[in-house]
Design an enzyme around this catalytic site. Sequence first.
Site, PDB file in Angstrom:
ATOM      1  N   HIS A   1      52.682  47.137  40.263  1.00 34.51           N
ATOM      2  CA  HIS A   1      53.666  46.445  39.213  1.00 34.51           C
ATOM      3  C   HIS A   1      52.022  47.252  38.007  1.00 34.51           C
ATOM      4  O   HIS A   1      52.270  46.994  36.725  1.00 34.51           O
ATOM      5  CB  HIS A   1      53.500  45.026  38.873  1.00 34.51           C
ATOM      6  CG  HIS A   1      51.547  44.182  38.628  1.00 34.51           C
ATOM      7  ND1 HIS A   1      50.795  44.636  39.816  1.00 34.51           N
ATOM      8  CD2 HIS A   1      51.129  44.001  37.833  1.00 34.51           C
ATOM      9  CE1 HIS A   1      49.662  43.803  39.619  1.00 34.51           C
ATOM     10  NE2 HIS A   1      49.301  43.690  38.289  1.00 34.51           N
ATOM     11  N   ASP A   2      50.663  47.859  38.274  1.00 31.83           N
ATOM     12  CA  ASP A   2      50.552  48.315  37.406  1.00 31.83           C
ATOM     13  C   ASP A   2      50.319  50.027  37.332  1.00 31.83           C
ATOM     14  O   ASP A   2      50.084  50.606  36.270  1.00 31.83           O
ATOM     15  CB  ASP A   2      48.825  48.191  37.451  1.00 31.83           C
ATOM     16  CG  ASP A   2      48.439  47.026  37.434  1.00 31.83           C
ATOM     17  OD1 ASP A   2      49.058  46.041  36.872  1.00 31.83           O
ATOM     18  OD2 ASP A   2      47.374  46.456  37.694  1.00 31.83           O
TER      19      ASP A   2
ATOM     20  N   ASP B   1      42.071  39.860  42.005  1.00 35.16           N
ATOM     21  CA  ASP B   1      42.977  40.469  40.556  1.00 35.16           C
ATOM     22  C   ASP B   1      41.379  40.385  39.702  1.00 35.16           C
ATOM     23  O   ASP B   1      40.250  39.714  39.518  1.00 35.16           O
ATOM     24  CB  ASP B   1      43.845  39.161  39.871  1.00 35.16           C
ATOM     25  CG  ASP B   1      43.596  40.683  38.234  1.00 35.16           C
ATOM     26  OD1 ASP B   1      45.066  40.784  38.269  1.00 35.16           O
ATOM     27  OD2 ASP B   1      43.334  40.410  37.148  1.00 35.16           O
TER      28      ASP B   1
ATOM     29  N   ASP C   1      48.307  35.252  44.233  1.00 37.89           N
ATOM     30  CA  ASP C   1      47.357  35.918  42.663  1.00 37.89           C
ATOM     31  C   ASP C   1      46.263  35.101  42.718  1.00 37.89           C
ATOM     32  O   ASP C   1      47.175  33.966  41.504  1.00 37.89           O
ATOM     33  CB  ASP C   1      48.221  36.340  41.708  1.00 37.89           C
ATOM     34  CG  ASP C   1      47.882  37.904  41.899  1.00 37.89           C
ATOM     35  OD1 ASP C   1      46.784  38.225  41.702  1.00 37.89           O
ATOM     36  OD2 ASP C   1      48.725  39.438  41.797  1.00 37.89           O
TER      37      ASP C   1
END
Length: 558
Positions: free
Chosen positions: A329-330, A200, A98
């Site tokens: 994951h969001d 990100d 990431d």
Amino acid sequence: MKKKWWHDKVAYQIYPKSFFDTNQDGIGDLRGITEKLDYLKNLGIDIIWISPVYQSPFVDQGYDISDYYAIDPAFGTMEDMDRLIAEAKKRDMYIVMDLVVNHCSSQHEWFRKAVEDPHGKYGNYFYIKEGKDGNPPCNWRSYFGGSVWEKLPGHDNLYYLHLFAKEQPDLNWENPELRQEIYKMIRWWLEKGIAGFRLDAIINIKKDLRFQSFPEDREDGLSSFTCELEQAEGIHEFLQEMKEEAFAPYNAFTIGELFDYRPEELEQYIGDDGCFESIFDFSTHLLGSDPRGWYAFTPVTPEEYKKAVFDSKHRTWKTGFMANIIENHDEPRGVSHYIREEDLNEISKKMLAGITMMQYGLPFLYQGQEIGMSNTVFSSIDEVDDISTIDEYRNAREQGLSEAEALKAVAGQSRDNARTPVQWDASENAGFTSAVPWRKVNPNYKEINVAEQEGRPGSVLEFYKELIRLRKNPVYQEAVVYGEEIPFRESEENLMAFYRKGREKTLLVLANWQRESRTVEIPLEFDRVLVNNTAENTEIENGKVFMSSYQFLILEKE
Ligand code: TEU
Ligand code: CA
């Protein structure tokens, strides 16, 4: 469109804290990932994106990085990381890290030095501005609530910008020195042998430097800065530079996380000379949302889902490959988000699996999706860890919702749904750890877990494997990977159907997205069932196929 090595692959996201714990401290770790590589290989996974494992104070679960060159001790050591990269290589698997460079942590050395001397070298690594008449420079609301401006500690009228939490100061991409620091770090990681990065919040790196206020849009007197995103110009210069200086020399695989891109710029993002290899397709994730906040969300219907997907695939066709997801994951768990609770079972979960795996683009699974993990239960807001959910709960309470109503309203959207530990087996804590897990295990782990599904015909896990095998089967690969996606009987309600038209093979994908059964009229030549999410013996007669509740079929010509 140029063909790329990764087009026929399947990718998988790991949220390491919740994946697998090997040293029994309740937190998933890098060794846990290495131990499960064979499981992932067996599932058919080629590319693994790991959410941040860098040193971090974990205000936003690792998306606040205090040292880009260090592994956080919670996850293990740099040797563990090197071993993971090497073990993945042995299995022809690719590790993607990431890249969180819109902001760092307020504990990062750069920021600490900027606080000490805002007018020195490191002050220019951030956006530090003077306030206006005792107020912050402008009225933008941060993603996690409150102003994007925070007073710089120890300096009366100086503020720093943070689009996310106040512990996540934004990095000043206008400063070439900062950019070079970032490229150096990227090259350092690529040099280690990782395949690339997921980028990100990358759309946010370009700011409209006027920092203008906009009309307030909630009672907090602030304004969403989406207007700012629309105005900011020039992101592609940064992205092209990053590509040339950092990614291209290593032929890196890059996948951007961007919600608010302008459709006419798609080519610049993922076209042949685009700055990234791919970006995530969030078209269905934007559905149902409301500017007032999570509490005002309206459930997504199959018709909306279908339209969003077809539009998106039509737009990207011939330009490039987007990455197809139902969750990350969001997001809440996809099965809970897109299927009505009363209809949620293995058949309907497999239908959703079929739809997403057969889309044009790169299939990207999120840990636990392969066994149909669903949303968890929260008995009070105190059980919530996620900074975003806590802010949305506060917002819902401010709008007059009771505690119970507010909890119910935000629970379904909570990022914590995806962050419960992976359910490996039916033993205590789902086999994730023998210690107290950092997040409570979803209480349904005794019924839903890997051990129970592995090898059981009809399980969600075995169905994902079947779909992945189809993508890799030389007979079907060209159609599944490159076949044009052409909607079929688009106006038929709750039927999501499309062709994947390859050069030699054409497949017809049918999903009966409703509890009621139905008969679907199909072209006569599609008379062979290739994939079926039920145990029923589906017959095709005279161009008619009878489909049961949530049935999913792939048909081919005999
Ligand atoms: O998410 C970026 C993003 O836009 C999120 O704010 C998203 O809208 C939000 O999570 C919905 O609640 C990335 C990461 O994926 C996320 O986990 C981080 O919190 C965020 O960036 C900041 O780094
Ligand atoms: Ca651990």
